[in-house]
Design a protein around this motif. Structure first.
Motif, PDB file in Angstrom:
ATOM      1  N   ASP A  12       0.828  -1.197   0.000  1.00  0.00           N
ATOM      2  CA  ASP A  12       0.000   0.000   0.000  1.00  0.00           C
ATOM      3  C   ASP A  12       0.870   1.257   0.000  1.00  0.00           C
ATOM      4  O   ASP A  12       2.085   1.193   0.176  1.00  0.00           O
ATOM      5  CB  ASP A  12      -0.912  -0.013   1.225  1.00  0.00           C
ATOM      6  N   ARG A  13       0.265   2.370  -0.202  1.00  0.00           N
ATOM      7  CA  ARG A  13       0.946   3.643  -0.062  1.00  0.00           C
ATOM      8  C   ARG A  13       0.384   4.380   1.155  1.00  0.00           C
ATOM      9  O   ARG A  13      -0.746   4.105   1.569  1.00  0.00           O
ATOM     10  CB  ARG A  13       0.797   4.496  -1.330  1.00  0.00           C
TER      11      ARG A  13
ATOM     12  N   ALA B 236      12.645  -4.012  -8.853  1.00  0.00           N
ATOM     13  CA  ALA B 236      11.651  -4.060  -9.922  1.00  0.00           C
ATOM     14  C   ALA B 236      10.446  -4.906  -9.535  1.00  0.00           C
ATOM     15  O   ALA B 236       9.372  -4.779 -10.139  1.00  0.00           O
ATOM     16  CB  ALA B 236      12.288  -4.604 -11.196  1.00  0.00           C
ATOM     17  N   LEU B 237      10.606  -5.768  -8.540  1.00  0.00           N
ATOM     18  CA  LEU B 237       9.513  -6.642  -8.116  1.00  0.00           C
ATOM     19  C   LEU B 237       8.726  -6.068  -6.935  1.00  0.00           C
ATOM     20  O   LEU B 237       7.770  -6.698  -6.471  1.00  0.00           O
ATOM     21  CB  LEU B 237      10.050  -8.022  -7.738  1.00  0.00           C
ATOM     22  N   VAL B 238       9.099  -4.893  -6.465  1.00  0.00           N
ATOM     23  CA  VAL B 238       8.424  -4.260  -5.331  1.00  0.00           C
ATOM     24  C   VAL B 238       7.667  -3.039  -5.830  1.00  0.00           C
ATOM     25  O   VAL B 238       8.269  -2.084  -6.329  1.00  0.00           O
ATOM     26  CB  VAL B 238       9.436  -3.853  -4.239  1.00  0.00           C
ATOM     27  N   VAL B 239       6.349  -3.080  -5.728  1.00  0.00           N
ATOM     28  CA  VAL B 239       5.526  -1.994  -6.263  1.00  0.00           C
ATOM     29  C   VAL B 239       4.557  -1.488  -5.203  1.00  0.00           C
ATOM     30  O   VAL B 239       4.203  -2.199  -4.260  1.00  0.00           O
ATOM     31  CB  VAL B 239       4.748  -2.445  -7.516  1.00  0.00           C
ATOM     32  N   THR B 240       4.128  -0.250  -5.382  1.00  0.00           N
ATOM     33  CA  THR B 240       3.156   0.381  -4.497  1.00  0.00           C
ATOM     34  C   THR B 240       1.851   0.530  -5.250  1.00  0.00           C
ATOM     35  O   THR B 240       1.822   1.044  -6.375  1.00  0.00           O
ATOM     36  CB  THR B 240       3.657   1.761  -4.047  1.00  0.00           C
ATOM     37  N   ALA B 241       0.765   0.078  -4.657  1.00  0.00           N
ATOM     38  CA  ALA B 241      -0.541   0.151  -5.301  1.00  0.00           C
ATOM     39  C   ALA B 241      -1.599   0.369  -4.234  1.00  0.00           C
ATOM     40  O   ALA B 241      -1.739  -0.445  -3.321  1.00  0.00           O
ATOM     41  CB  ALA B 241      -0.825  -1.122  -6.089  1.00  0.00           C
ATOM     42  N   HIS B 242      -2.348   1.438  -4.346  1.00  0.00           N
ATOM     43  CA  HIS B 242      -3.393   1.742  -3.370  1.00  0.00           C
ATOM     44  C   HIS B 242      -4.747   1.360  -3.958  1.00  0.00           C
ATOM     45  O   HIS B 242      -5.249   1.994  -4.873  1.00  0.00           O
ATOM     46  CB  HIS B 242      -3.372   3.226  -3.016  1.00  0.00           C
ATOM     47  N   GLY B 243      -5.314   0.284  -3.451  1.00  0.00           N
ATOM     48  CA  GLY B 243      -6.623  -0.143  -3.895  1.00  0.00           C
ATOM     49  C   GLY B 243      -6.561  -1.265  -4.909  1.00  0.00           C
ATOM     50  O   GLY B 243      -5.531  -1.506  -5.547  1.00  0.00           O
TER      51      GLY B 243
END
Length: 241
Positions: A92-93, A121-128
């Motif tokens: 999450d962010r 590159a495999l670690v991402v932030t996504a809200h929702g």
């Protein structure tokens, strides 16, 4: 009772309203980005204040949290044990959010224990859910895509599951943090690191009652254990070449 909807101004407004009603104790699930120094005077006056899920920011106060780091380490280690070496993390962010930080720390600890490199590159932030679904599609389009995903909260899982189904990717393993309704009836069932919200609420209420009963010890944080629930998605092996 009131809900902040994860909005800092609304949290502050609700707390101020409760304080004006001369409450005897306060339990707060803090909104992201909140600064709790505004409660310093109440804490110093002896008002029992307990934070749930995330500790207070800028304030020494009691807190009850889940075993976020250990749970993430457990979930990622489970994927490693089933042969995965490219494991994505969808969190999450903001990145400074307590639960995200602790779960990312657990993710990295599991990689270290397995002797696997950390790939940003495999670690991402996504809200929702929508953002998590978009993130999954981007991850699968990488030259060296992940064979497994660790969804660091239930909203991420809600985006990852349909995105994998739409892509026809039934060969990507998935472990989520937080259980979901109907998780057991998915195909395959969703493997999760399950929190215990009832135990968190009970511990927080007990702490408030202890403070009202005369406990004047220093602020402390209680950690509630989590449980790995295996249902099939986290047990998928990596696809063959």
């Amino acid at each position: 009772m009131g809900s902040s909807g994860e909005q800092q101004p609304l949290e502050h407004s609700l707390v101020t309203t409760f304080l004006a009603r001369r409450i005897s104790g306060l339990l707060v699930v803090p909104a992201a980005g909140s600064d709790h120094r505004y409660l310093r005077r109440e804490r110093e006056s002896g008002l029992p204040v307990v934070f749930l899920d995330r500790p207070a920011t800028g304030l020494a106060a009691d807190a009850v949290v889940s075993a976020n780091e250990e749970g993430a380490r457990m979930g990622v280690a489970h994927l490693v044990a089933h042969g995965h070496r490219r494991i994505a993390f969808i969190g999450d962010r903001p990145p400074t959010l307590y639960t995200r930080k602790m779960r990312l720390r657990g993710y990295r600890a599991a990689l270290v224990e397995a002797g696997l490199p950390y790939d940003p590159a495999l670690v991402v932030t996504a809200h929702g859910p929508h953002a998590a679904g978009v993130a999954v599609r981007r991850l699968l389009a990488l030259p060296a895509p992940p064979t497994a995903v660790f969804a660091a909260n239930n909203f991420a899982s809600l985006g990852v599951v349909p995105a994998l189904a739409e892509a026809g990717r039934r060969d990507v393993a998935l472990v989520g943090f937080d259980d979901l309704p109907l998780a057991a009836v998915l195909e395959p069932g969703l493997t999760v690191v399950a929190q215990n919200p009832a135990a968190i609420g009970t511990a927080a209420a007990e702490q408030v009652l202890a403070r009202l009963g005369g406990d004047r010890s220093g602020a402390r944080t209680r950690t509630v254990p989590v449980t790995l629930v295996t249902r099939g998605s986290g047990e998928l092996p990596p696809p063959t070449a």
